[in-house]
Design a protein around this motif. Structure first.
Motif, short mmCIF file in Angstrom:
data_model
loop_
_atom_site.label_atom_id
_atom_site.label_comp_id
_atom_site.label_asym_id
_atom_site.label_seq_id
_atom_site.Cartn_x
_atom_site.Cartn_y
_atom_site.Cartn_z
N MET A 1 0.83 -1.19 0.00
CA MET A 1 0.00 0.00 0.00
C MET A 1 0.87 1.25 0.00
SD MET A 1 -2.78 0.95 2.89
CE MET A 1 -3.17 -0.79 2.92
N TYR A 2 0.50 2.20 -0.84
CA TYR A 2 1.28 3.43 -0.95
C TYR A 2 0.76 4.43 0.09
CZ TYR A 2 3.44 7.56 -2.88
OH TYR A 2 4.16 8.71 -3.03
N VAL A 3 1.66 4.98 0.88
CA VAL A 3 1.25 5.81 2.02
C VAL A 3 1.93 7.19 1.98
CG1 VAL A 3 1.36 6.00 4.54
CG2 VAL A 3 0.94 3.78 3.49
N ILE A 4 1.15 8.21 2.24
CA ILE A 4 1.70 9.55 2.49
C ILE A 4 1.39 9.86 3.94
CG2 ILE A 4 1.61 12.00 1.88
CD1 ILE A 4 0.30 11.10 -0.78
N LEU A 5 2.41 10.25 4.67
CA LEU A 5 2.22 10.55 6.10
C LEU A 5 2.66 11.99 6.36
CD1 LEU A 5 3.32 8.29 9.07
CD2 LEU A 5 3.82 10.72 9.05
N VAL A 6 1.83 12.73 7.05
CA VAL A 6 2.16 14.11 7.41
C VAL A 6 1.90 14.29 8.88
CG1 VAL A 6 1.82 16.53 6.81
CG2 VAL A 6 1.18 14.78 5.18
N TYR A 7 2.88 14.81 9.63
CA TYR A 7 2.59 15.02 11.04
C TYR A 7 2.76 16.48 11.45
CZ TYR A 7 7.70 14.31 11.75
OH TYR A 7 9.06 14.38 11.70
N GLY A 51 2.60 5.93 20.66
CA GLY A 51 3.38 5.93 21.89
C GLY A 51 4.22 7.18 22.06
N ILE A 52 4.48 7.86 20.96
CA ILE A 52 5.29 9.09 21.00
C ILE A 52 4.41 10.33 21.12
CG2 ILE A 52 6.82 10.58 19.63
CD1 ILE A 52 7.94 8.00 18.32
N MET A 53 3.29 10.31 20.40
CA MET A 53 2.44 11.50 20.30
C MET A 53 1.66 11.81 21.58
SD MET A 53 0.82 10.65 16.55
CE MET A 53 -0.32 12.02 16.49
N ASN A 54 1.41 13.09 21.75
CA ASN A 54 0.43 13.54 22.72
C ASN A 54 -0.83 13.77 21.90
OD1 ASN A 54 -1.36 15.27 24.07
ND2 ASN A 54 0.27 16.18 25.27
N LYS A 55 -1.81 12.90 22.07
CA LYS A 55 -2.95 12.93 21.15
C LYS A 55 -3.89 14.11 21.32
CE LYS A 55 -2.62 8.09 19.95
NZ LYS A 55 -3.12 6.73 20.15
N GLU A 56 -3.68 14.88 22.37
CA GLU A 56 -4.46 16.11 22.56
C GLU A 56 -3.86 17.24 21.71
OE1 GLU A 56 -6.74 16.53 25.82
OE2 GLU A 56 -6.89 14.50 25.01
N LYS A 57 -2.53 17.13 21.53
CA LYS A 57 -1.82 18.25 20.92
C LYS A 57 -1.28 17.95 19.53
CE LYS A 57 -0.41 20.31 25.29
NZ LYS A 57 0.69 20.56 26.22
N ASP A 58 -0.85 16.71 19.33
CA ASP A 58 -0.19 16.35 18.07
C ASP A 58 -1.18 15.72 17.11
OD1 ASP A 58 2.10 17.08 19.44
OD2 ASP A 58 2.57 15.01 20.00
N SER A 59 -0.81 15.74 15.85
CA SER A 59 -1.67 15.08 14.89
C SER A 59 -0.84 14.46 13.77
CB SER A 59 -2.71 16.08 14.37
OG SER A 59 -2.65 16.27 13.01
N MET A 60 -1.36 13.40 13.21
CA MET A 60 -0.69 12.70 12.11
C MET A 60 -1.78 12.32 11.12
SD MET A 60 1.63 9.24 12.39
CE MET A 60 0.37 7.99 12.66
N ILE A 61 -1.59 12.68 9.87
CA ILE A 61 -2.56 12.33 8.84
C ILE A 61 -1.94 11.33 7.89
CG2 ILE A 61 -4.05 13.20 6.99
CD1 ILE A 61 -4.09 15.88 8.35
N LEU A 62 -2.70 10.32 7.55
CA LEU A 62 -2.24 9.31 6.61
C LEU A 62 -3.16 9.28 5.40
CD1 LEU A 62 -1.76 6.57 9.28
CD2 LEU A 62 0.08 7.32 7.77
N PHE A 63 -2.56 9.27 4.22
CA PHE A 63 -3.33 9.04 3.00
C PHE A 63 -2.85 7.72 2.45
CE2 PHE A 63 -3.01 13.64 3.40
CZ PHE A 63 -4.31 14.05 3.20
N LYS A 64 -3.78 6.85 2.17
CA LYS A 64 -3.40 5.53 1.66
C LYS A 64 -4.01 5.31 0.29
CE LYS A 64 -5.17 3.58 5.39
NZ LYS A 64 -5.60 2.49 6.30
N SER A 65 -3.21 4.74 -0.58
CA SER A 65 -3.70 4.43 -1.91
C SER A 65 -3.25 3.01 -2.22
CB SER A 65 -3.10 5.41 -2.91
OG SER A 65 -3.46 5.07 -4.22
N ARG A 66 -4.15 2.22 -2.79
CA ARG A 66 -3.75 0.85 -3.04
C ARG A 66 -2.61 0.78 -4.06
NH1 ARG A 66 -6.91 -2.94 -5.08
NH2 ARG A 66 -8.74 -1.66 -5.45
N GLN A 67 -2.60 1.76 -4.96
CA GLN A 67 -1.55 1.73 -5.97
C GLN A 67 -0.91 3.11 -6.12
OE1 GLN A 67 -1.91 -0.51 -9.50
NE2 GLN A 67 -3.84 -1.44 -8.89
#
Lengths: 87, 87
Positions: A1-7, A51-67
């Motif tokens: 799966m092709y992933v774009i991750l932005v934090y 385990g690293i993030m503070n989920k109240e303050k931090d954010s991580m967005i993932l976009f997933k594409s099968r191809q």
């Protein structure tokens, strides 16, 4: 799966997060990563990030594409040096 | 066309860039935007961004997908308030 991750992570946790993400993906910009991951590896990454993030303050967005071919990428301006992608 | 835009811009130019990108896309994180744009509108955005950016120092990455359904999005941690997306 092709992933774009932005934090968007508070400064004091950025170092750990960067290190983690580079173990799984290619670093393409400041807080942006991309790459191919299996579902298992992706879940492992998400779990470790949690385990690293503070989920109240931090954010991580993932976009997933099968191809990867479903996504076209373009860069305007400075491109990160290819060496940055080597771990 | 479904577009994800991520920029890495020096602080002094961020305000202008943010304002520009919000005219075309939804702001979903710190320096990340997404939305549907026609080719014409996307080219207009790229052209205007080029006028703001210092291309030696700043960078903007675009991911384009012909269909939004080809991409699945997930958020870990804090989600931007929906109100942030209203211009």
């Amino acid at each position: 799966m092709y992933v774009i991750l932005v934090y968007d992570i508070e400064q004091k946790r950025v170092g750990k997060m960067l290190k983690l993400c580079r173990q799984y993906l290619n670093w393409i910009q400041n807080s942006v990563f991309e790459g191919d991951l299996t579902d298992v590896k992706l879940n492992e990454l998400i779990h470790k990030a949690g385990g690293i993030m503070n989920k109240e303050k931090d954010s991580m967005i993932l976009f997933k594409s099968r191809q990867e071919k479903w996504l076209e990428k373009g860069v305007v301006g400075r491109e990160k040096n290819e060496l940055d992608n080597l771990i």
